[in-house]
Structure formats: structure tokens, C-alpha cells
Design a protein around this motif. Structure first.
Motif, short mmCIF file in Angstrom:
data_model
loop_
_atom_site.label_atom_id
_atom_site.label_comp_id
_atom_site.label_asym_id
_atom_site.label_seq_id
_atom_site.Cartn_x
_atom_site.Cartn_y
_atom_site.Cartn_z
N ALA A 242 49.07 47.29 39.51
CA ALA A 242 48.68 48.47 38.73
C ALA A 242 47.16 48.53 38.56
N VAL A 243 46.54 47.40 38.30
CA VAL A 243 45.08 47.38 38.13
C VAL A 243 44.40 47.63 39.47
N GLU A 244 44.92 47.04 40.55
CA GLU A 244 44.35 47.29 41.87
C GLU A 244 44.41 48.77 42.21
N GLU A 245 45.53 49.42 41.89
CA GLU A 245 45.66 50.85 42.15
C GLU A 245 44.69 51.65 41.31
N MET A 246 44.54 51.25 40.04
CA MET A 246 43.62 51.94 39.15
C MET A 246 42.18 51.83 39.67
N LEU A 247 41.83 50.70 40.24
CA LEU A 247 40.47 50.49 40.72
C LEU A 247 40.21 51.11 42.09
N SER B 235 44.90 34.42 42.64
CA SER B 235 43.75 34.85 43.44
C SER B 235 43.52 36.35 43.30
N ARG B 236 44.61 37.11 43.33
CA ARG B 236 44.48 38.56 43.16
C ARG B 236 43.96 38.89 41.77
N GLN B 237 44.44 38.19 40.74
CA GLN B 237 43.97 38.43 39.38
C GLN B 237 42.47 38.16 39.26
N LEU B 238 42.01 37.07 39.84
CA LEU B 238 40.59 36.73 39.78
C LEU B 238 39.74 37.76 40.52
N ARG B 239 40.23 38.21 41.67
CA ARG B 239 39.51 39.22 42.46
C ARG B 239 39.43 40.54 41.68
N VAL B 240 40.54 40.93 41.06
CA VAL B 240 40.58 42.17 40.28
C VAL B 240 39.66 42.06 39.06
N ALA B 241 39.66 40.91 38.41
CA ALA B 241 38.79 40.72 37.24
C ALA B 241 37.32 40.86 37.64
N GLN B 242 36.96 40.30 38.79
CA GLN B 242 35.58 40.40 39.25
C GLN B 242 35.24 41.86 39.58
N GLU B 243 36.16 42.56 40.20
CA GLU B 243 35.92 43.97 40.51
C GLU B 243 35.78 44.80 39.24
N VAL C 7 34.58 43.79 36.38
CA VAL C 7 33.25 43.52 35.83
C VAL C 7 32.21 44.37 36.55
N LEU C 8 32.32 44.45 37.88
CA LEU C 8 31.37 45.25 38.65
C LEU C 8 31.49 46.74 38.32
N VAL C 9 32.71 47.21 38.17
CA VAL C 9 32.93 48.62 37.83
C VAL C 9 32.38 48.93 36.44
N MET C 10 32.61 48.03 35.48
CA MET C 10 32.10 48.26 34.13
C MET C 10 30.57 48.26 34.11
#
Length: 114
Positions: A28-33, A71-79, A81-84
Motif C-alpha cells: 500500500a505504501v509502495e503504491e502510494m509513493l 528489505s521492502r520496508q526499509l526501502r520504502v522508509a528511505q523513499e 524520507v526523500l519524498v518528505m
């Protein structure tokens, strides 16, 4: 009366269900991003995730799946941060455009020849 420990099948199924829920959250977060969804309204989160307490140790055959989800959670969290950070930069730029100021003091001219 004490609770019976879960059977091996129930234990594995409980862990599979927990990993399914985590995987759906990450998806869901990947789709949102993704670029297509960045401008759409996002529904409010109903509640914070809490880890299950009664699952016991992770079955060894589910470890690769759990690692992939992590791994996906960490990648999404980093993305995120960049989006914010990008959003903060855009908000600052919009504020400067709206006010015509970069925050620095403007020179003031006073006609003293009267």
C-alpha cells in the motif's frame, strides 16, 4: 486453566497471516509513493501496527519471506524520507513565491530630501 501452545500448523499459519498483513501494508505504501498516486487523497490510517505477541519464534522456512518484507520496508522508509524532504523544499519555494521574499530583510529607501 492454561492456554495450549499452538500446533505446528497453526503456528505456521499464524506467522503466514502476520507476514501477509505486513506485506499488504508495504504494498500500500509502495503504491502510494508511485508517481500515479502522489497527488491523490490518501485515506487516514486506522491504527498503528502492533506486533503479535503470541506467535512464538518465526518458522525457519518463512525467514526468507520475512527478510524480503523487511528489505521492502526499509526501502520504502528511505523513499518516504526523500519524498518528505522534497515536500519541505517545495513548500519553502512556494512560500517564497507567494511572498516574493526569500526570508532576507528587504532594503528600505526613505526620501529624506524634503
Amino acid at each position: 486453566m492454561s492456554a495450549q501452545p499452538p500446533s505446528a500448523g497453526d503456528w505456521h499459519a499464524a506467522w503466514s497471516a502476520a507476514l501477509d498483513a505486513l506485506e499488504m501494508d508495504v504494498a500500500a505504501v509502495e503504491e502510494m509513493l508511485s508517481g500515479d498516486h502522489r497527488t491523490q487523497e490518501v485515506p487516514a490510517v486506522t491504527g498503528a501496527w502492533t506486533p503479535p505477541t503470541d506467535l512464538g519464534p518465526l518458522p525457519l522456512d518463512l525467514r526468507p519471506r520475512a527478510d524480503a518484507i523487511l528489505s521492502r520496508q526499509l526501502r520504502v522508509a528511505q523513499e518516504m524520507v526523500l519524498v518528505m524532504a522534497g515536500n519541505r523544499r517545495q513548500a519553502a519555494m512556494i512560500a517564497r513565491v507567494e511572498t516574493g521574499s526569500d526570508g532576507a530583510a528587504r532594503p528600505v529607501y526613505i526620501n529624506c530630501a524634503a
